[in-house]
Design an enzyme around this catalytic site. Structure first.
Site, PDB file in Angstrom:
ATOM      1  N   ILE A   1     -25.861 -21.194  -0.388  1.00 27.32           N
ATOM      2  CA  ILE A   1     -27.026 -21.769  -1.085  1.00 27.32           C
ATOM      3  C   ILE A   1     -26.728 -23.204  -1.530  1.00 27.32           C
ATOM      4  O   ILE A   1     -27.616 -24.045  -1.580  1.00 27.32           O
ATOM      5  CB  ILE A   1     -27.434 -20.853  -2.271  1.00 27.32           C
ATOM      6  CG1 ILE A   1     -28.060 -19.568  -1.716  1.00 27.32           C
ATOM      7  CG2 ILE A   1     -28.383 -21.570  -3.246  1.00 27.32           C
ATOM      8  CD1 ILE A   1     -28.321 -18.480  -2.740  1.00 27.32           C
TER       9      ILE A   1
ATOM     10  N   GLU B   1      -4.680  -3.891  -6.575  1.00 22.50           N
ATOM     11  CA  GLU B   1      -4.791  -2.489  -7.040  1.00 22.50           C
ATOM     12  C   GLU B   1      -5.335  -1.582  -5.938  1.00 22.50           C
ATOM     13  O   GLU B   1      -6.102  -0.655  -6.185  1.00 22.50           O
ATOM     14  CB  GLU B   1      -5.612  -2.387  -8.325  1.00 22.50           C
ATOM     15  CG  GLU B   1      -4.919  -3.119  -9.472  1.00 22.50           C
ATOM     16  CD  GLU B   1      -5.371  -2.690 -10.852  1.00 22.50           C
ATOM     17  OE1 GLU B   1      -5.823  -1.556 -11.013  1.00 22.50           O
ATOM     18  OE2 GLU B   1      -5.242  -3.520 -11.770  1.00 22.50           O
TER      19      GLU B   1
ATOM     20  N   SER C   1       0.834  -1.206   0.000  1.00 23.15           N
ATOM     21  CA  SER C   1       0.000   0.000   0.000  1.00 23.15           C
ATOM     22  C   SER C   1       0.869   1.257   0.000  1.00 23.15           C
ATOM     23  O   SER C   1       0.491   2.287  -0.551  1.00 23.15           O
ATOM     24  CB  SER C   1      -0.898   0.013   1.245  1.00 23.15           C
ATOM     25  OG  SER C   1      -1.664  -1.164   1.313  1.00 23.15           O
TER      26      SER C   1
ATOM     27  N   ARG D   1     -32.057 -28.263  -6.420  1.00 24.90           N
ATOM     28  CA  ARG D   1     -31.881 -28.946  -5.132  1.00 24.90           C
ATOM     29  C   ARG D   1     -33.218 -29.035  -4.381  1.00 24.90           C
ATOM     30  O   ARG D   1     -33.860 -28.009  -4.118  1.00 24.90           O
ATOM     31  CB  ARG D   1     -30.853 -28.182  -4.281  1.00 24.90           C
ATOM     32  CG  ARG D   1     -30.669 -28.707  -2.887  1.00 24.90           C
ATOM     33  CD  ARG D   1     -29.986 -30.056  -2.884  1.00 24.90           C
ATOM     34  NE  ARG D   1     -29.661 -30.480  -1.531  1.00 24.90           N
ATOM     35  CZ  ARG D   1     -29.250 -31.698  -1.241  1.00 24.90           C
ATOM     36  NH1 ARG D   1     -29.092 -32.612  -2.192  1.00 24.90           N
ATOM     37  NH2 ARG D   1     -28.958 -32.008   0.007  1.00 24.90           N
TER      38      ARG D   1
HETATM   39  C1  LIG Z   1      -2.876 -12.283  -6.855  1.00 26.68           C
HETATM   40  C2  LIG Z   1      -2.214 -10.943  -6.765  1.00 26.68           C
HETATM   41  C3  LIG Z   1      -1.806 -10.303  -7.924  1.00 26.68           C
HETATM   42  C4  LIG Z   1      -1.139  -9.077  -7.858  1.00 26.68           C
HETATM   43  N1  LIG Z   1      -0.655  -8.501  -9.007  1.00 26.68           N
HETATM   44  C5  LIG Z   1       0.165  -7.423  -8.920  1.00 26.68           C
HETATM   45  C6  LIG Z   1       0.835  -6.909 -10.080  1.00 26.68           C
HETATM   46  O1  LIG Z   1       0.670  -7.420 -11.202  1.00 26.68           O
HETATM   47  N2  LIG Z   1       1.686  -5.870  -9.935  1.00 26.68           N
HETATM   48  C7  LIG Z   1       1.917  -5.275  -8.729  1.00 26.68           C
HETATM   49  O2  LIG Z   1       2.698  -4.329  -8.655  1.00 26.68           O
HETATM   50  N3  LIG Z   1       1.280  -5.726  -7.601  1.00 26.68           N
HETATM   51  C8  LIG Z   1       0.429  -6.781  -7.671  1.00 26.68           C
HETATM   52  N4  LIG Z   1      -0.201  -7.267  -6.536  1.00 26.68           N
HETATM   53  C9  LIG Z   1       0.059  -6.624  -5.258  1.00 26.68           C
HETATM   54  C10 LIG Z   1      -1.137  -5.901  -4.660  1.00 26.68           C
HETATM   55  O3  LIG Z   1      -1.411  -4.723  -5.376  1.00 26.68           O
HETATM   56  C11 LIG Z   1      -0.811  -5.655  -3.176  1.00 26.68           C
HETATM   57  O4  LIG Z   1      -0.876  -6.912  -2.528  1.00 26.68           O
HETATM   58  C12 LIG Z   1      -1.744  -4.667  -2.519  1.00 26.68           C
HETATM   59  O5  LIG Z   1      -1.522  -3.373  -3.037  1.00 26.68           O
HETATM   60  C13 LIG Z   1      -1.566  -4.617  -1.000  1.00 26.68           C
HETATM   61  O6  LIG Z   1      -0.238  -4.516  -0.620  1.00 26.68           O
HETATM   62  P1  LIG Z   1       0.355  -5.550   0.488  1.00 26.68           P
HETATM   63  O7  LIG Z   1      -0.005  -6.912   0.034  1.00 26.68           O
HETATM   64  O8  LIG Z   1       1.794  -5.249   0.685  1.00 26.68           O
HETATM   65  O9  LIG Z   1      -0.458  -5.231   1.803  1.00 26.68           O
HETATM   66  P2  LIG Z   1      -0.094  -4.137   2.904  1.00 26.68           P
HETATM   67  O10 LIG Z   1       0.089  -2.808   2.274  1.00 26.68           O
HETATM   68  O11 LIG Z   1       1.013  -4.656   3.768  1.00 26.68           O
HETATM   69  O12 LIG Z   1      -1.436  -4.109   3.749  1.00 26.68           O
HETATM   70  C14 LIG Z   1      -1.711  -5.025   4.814  1.00 26.68           C
HETATM   71  C15 LIG Z   1      -2.996  -4.558   5.505  1.00 26.68           C
HETATM   72  O13 LIG Z   1      -2.793  -3.250   6.068  1.00 26.68           O
HETATM   73  C16 LIG Z   1      -3.754  -2.342   5.566  1.00 26.68           C
HETATM   74  N5  LIG Z   1      -3.158  -1.019   5.424  1.00 26.68           N
HETATM   75  C17 LIG Z   1      -1.978  -0.678   4.821  1.00 26.68           C
HETATM   76  N6  LIG Z   1      -1.792   0.643   4.873  1.00 26.68           N
HETATM   77  C18 LIG Z   1      -2.862   1.170   5.493  1.00 26.68           C
HETATM   78  C19 LIG Z   1      -3.281   2.500   5.849  1.00 26.68           C
HETATM   79  N7  LIG Z   1      -2.540   3.563   5.535  1.00 26.68           N
HETATM   80  N8  LIG Z   1      -4.462   2.653   6.475  1.00 26.68           N
HETATM   81  C20 LIG Z   1      -5.241   1.590   6.784  1.00 26.68           C
HETATM   82  N9  LIG Z   1      -4.917   0.313   6.485  1.00 26.68           N
HETATM   83  C21 LIG Z   1      -3.746   0.112   5.843  1.00 26.68           C
HETATM   84  C22 LIG Z   1      -4.189  -2.925   4.231  1.00 26.68           C
HETATM   85  O14 LIG Z   1      -5.450  -2.452   3.820  1.00 26.68           O
HETATM   86  C23 LIG Z   1      -4.180  -4.411   4.543  1.00 26.68           C
HETATM   87  O15 LIG Z   1      -5.374  -4.754   5.187  1.00 26.68           O
HETATM   88  C24 LIG Z   1      -0.919  -8.462  -6.600  1.00 26.68           C
HETATM   89  C25 LIG Z   1      -1.364  -9.095  -5.429  1.00 26.68           C
HETATM   90  C26 LIG Z   1      -1.988 -10.326  -5.489  1.00 26.68           C
HETATM   91  C27 LIG Z   1      -2.411 -11.000  -4.215  1.00 26.68           C
END
Ligand SMILES: Cc1cc2nc3c(=O)[nH]c(=O)nc-3n(C[C@H](O)[C@H](O)[C@H](O)COP(=O)(O)OP(=O)(O)OC[C@H]3O[C@@H](n4cnc5c(N)ncnc54)[C@H](O)[C@@H]3O)c2cc1C
Length: 389
Positions: free
Chosen positions: A341, A367, A133, A272
């Protein structure tokens, strides 16, 4: 004027994409999920239908369609298979979209025809192990090669990259001014085969098993300035524009999954029998179906509004996040209800609804998580209020 009718061209597009999906994707989706492999065999069909360069002008080999056309088609593909839908979404709106937005003419001519035709798949790398994020925490660095003014050396690790091992053209964000955090990111186009650039660990996931997700490793990858995409330190600003579109796409993608879940649940409810009647005759089941349909319909209207605004070249930062946030939640609820369901059978691998539930969860994460969408919506609405006062 508000017009809820699709145009004749859009109806034809929707029907032809649905027909292709029913023929080539739906019969294979469960098997691809079980085999946990990327279905290379579907890529030519997507390319031939113009689904891999939907918004790219015909001059660069694309289909030259509107953004609204794209979300209509994406919903159909995701309904058939969320993994294939994710390939379409990330290829179109992230990699290809970023190149179309920020590339110079030479880069457009070099990369867009290959991407739009599907001859090469694209991937887009922003996320890192320590930077999700918070894009400003990126540690991948691009530094000028010493003694040169036109060469860059890029090192770092990206993670969660869709098409990470099957892509050929990658857009990678790297920090060029670390002190500026997110505002110091620059985008680069890196081709598979560039020395020092390789696919890292494959990521095992709860769902989307036919979508390829891996790490990317960059070890002193040397590229010329001609691989820089957009201006130095502009990568994050371009990313925000990319995400304004991408999030509408993920909204449409999730509605596609939700619709598949709704259709499966409605079918099952009529078949069902319990207490000597189809369970569809119980009000509790009818209410679940009614809630699913209502929320998915509302989500689609939000997605179409944001897509329409994109086609009017209007800013959609709030509308994109509103559409994605609502659609993701509506779809998660719909998929959960579809399993309910189906009762115990919904919990088995015998029915598709368990896959829909596993796949749909990404809509609340990718995203930008739900929490990030709410942050964006509130920030944007407060900004608008400040501007108006
Ligand atoms: C299947 C899959 C495909 C993906 N494809 C791509 C891709 O092609 N390219 C790419 O670049 N990325 C990709 N991603 C990455 C995806 O965009 C990130 O996983 C996402 O942006 C969240 O980042 P993180 O996983 O590091 O979670 P974190 O940022 O670590 O978040 C963890 C938790 O903390 C919360 N949090 C974080 N900051 C805050 C805040 N300021 N306030 C409140 N809550 C907060 C979040 O909402 C979440 O609940 C992909 C992810 C998956 C799972």
């Amino acid at each position: 004027m508000i017009d809820f009718e699709l145009s004749e061209d859009q109806r034809v597009l929707q029907a032809s994409v649905r027909e292709m999906c029913e023929r080539l994707i739906v019969p294979n989706a469960r098997r691809w999920d079980e085999e946990e492999r990327f279905p290379h065999e579907i890529v030519p069909a997507l390319g031939e239908m113009g689904l891999l360069g939907m918004q790219i002008p015909e001059a660069y080999g694309g289909a030259g369609m509107k953004f609204h056309d794209y979300v209509i088609a994406l919903e159909e593909v995701a309904r058939a298979d969320a993994s294939v839908g994710l390939t379409m979404a990330s290829h179109n709106s992230l990699c290809t979209g970023h190149i179309y937005l920020a590339a110079n003419e030479a880069q457009k001519q070099k990369y867009l025809p290959r991407l739009a035709s599907g001859k090469a798949l694209g991937a887009w790398g922003l996320t890192e192990p320590g930077s999700g994020s918070d894009a400003g925490a990126a540690r991948t660095r691009a530094i000028r090669k010493s003694g040169t003014t036109d060469r860059w050396v890029i090192s770092g690790t990206k993670t969660f990259i869709t098409q990470g091992s099957v892509g050929e053209i990658y857009v990678v964000l790297a920090s060029t001014s670390p002190e500026k955090k997110a505002k110091g990111l620059t985008a680069f186009i890196i081709e598979r085969g560039t020395p020092g650039f390789r696919t890292g660990k494959r990521i095992e996931k709860m769902g989307l098993h036919a979508s390829d997700t891996t790490e990317l490793v960059l070890e002193e990858v040397e590229v010329g300035d001609e691989q820089r995409l957009g201006e130095i330190d502009q990568g994050f600003f371009d990313t925000l524009k990319i995400l304004d579109k991408g999030r509408i796409g993920i909204g449409a993608w999730s509605i596609g999954i939700g619709r598949a879940a709704f259709e499966a649940a409605r079918r099952y409810a009529k078949e069902r029998v319990q207490f000597e009647k189809p369970i569809a005759e119980f009000q509790a089941i009818q209410h679940m179906l009614a809630d699913m349909a209502t929320e998915l319909d509302a989500a689609r209207l939000l997605v179409w509004r944001a897509a329409w605004m994109q086609d009017q070249k209007r800013r959609t930062t709030a509308e994109s996040s509103i559409a994605k946030y609502y659609a993701a939640r509506a779809t998660m609820r719909a998929c959960n209800a579809a399993v309910q369901i189906h009762g115990g059978y919904g919990y088995t691998r015998e029915f598709d609804v368990e896959r829909y539930l596993r796949d749909a969860k990404l809509a609340e994460i990718g995203e930008g998580t739900n929490e990030v969408q709410k942050m964006v919506i509130a920030r944007e609405l407060l900004r608008q209020a400040a501007e108006a006062s």
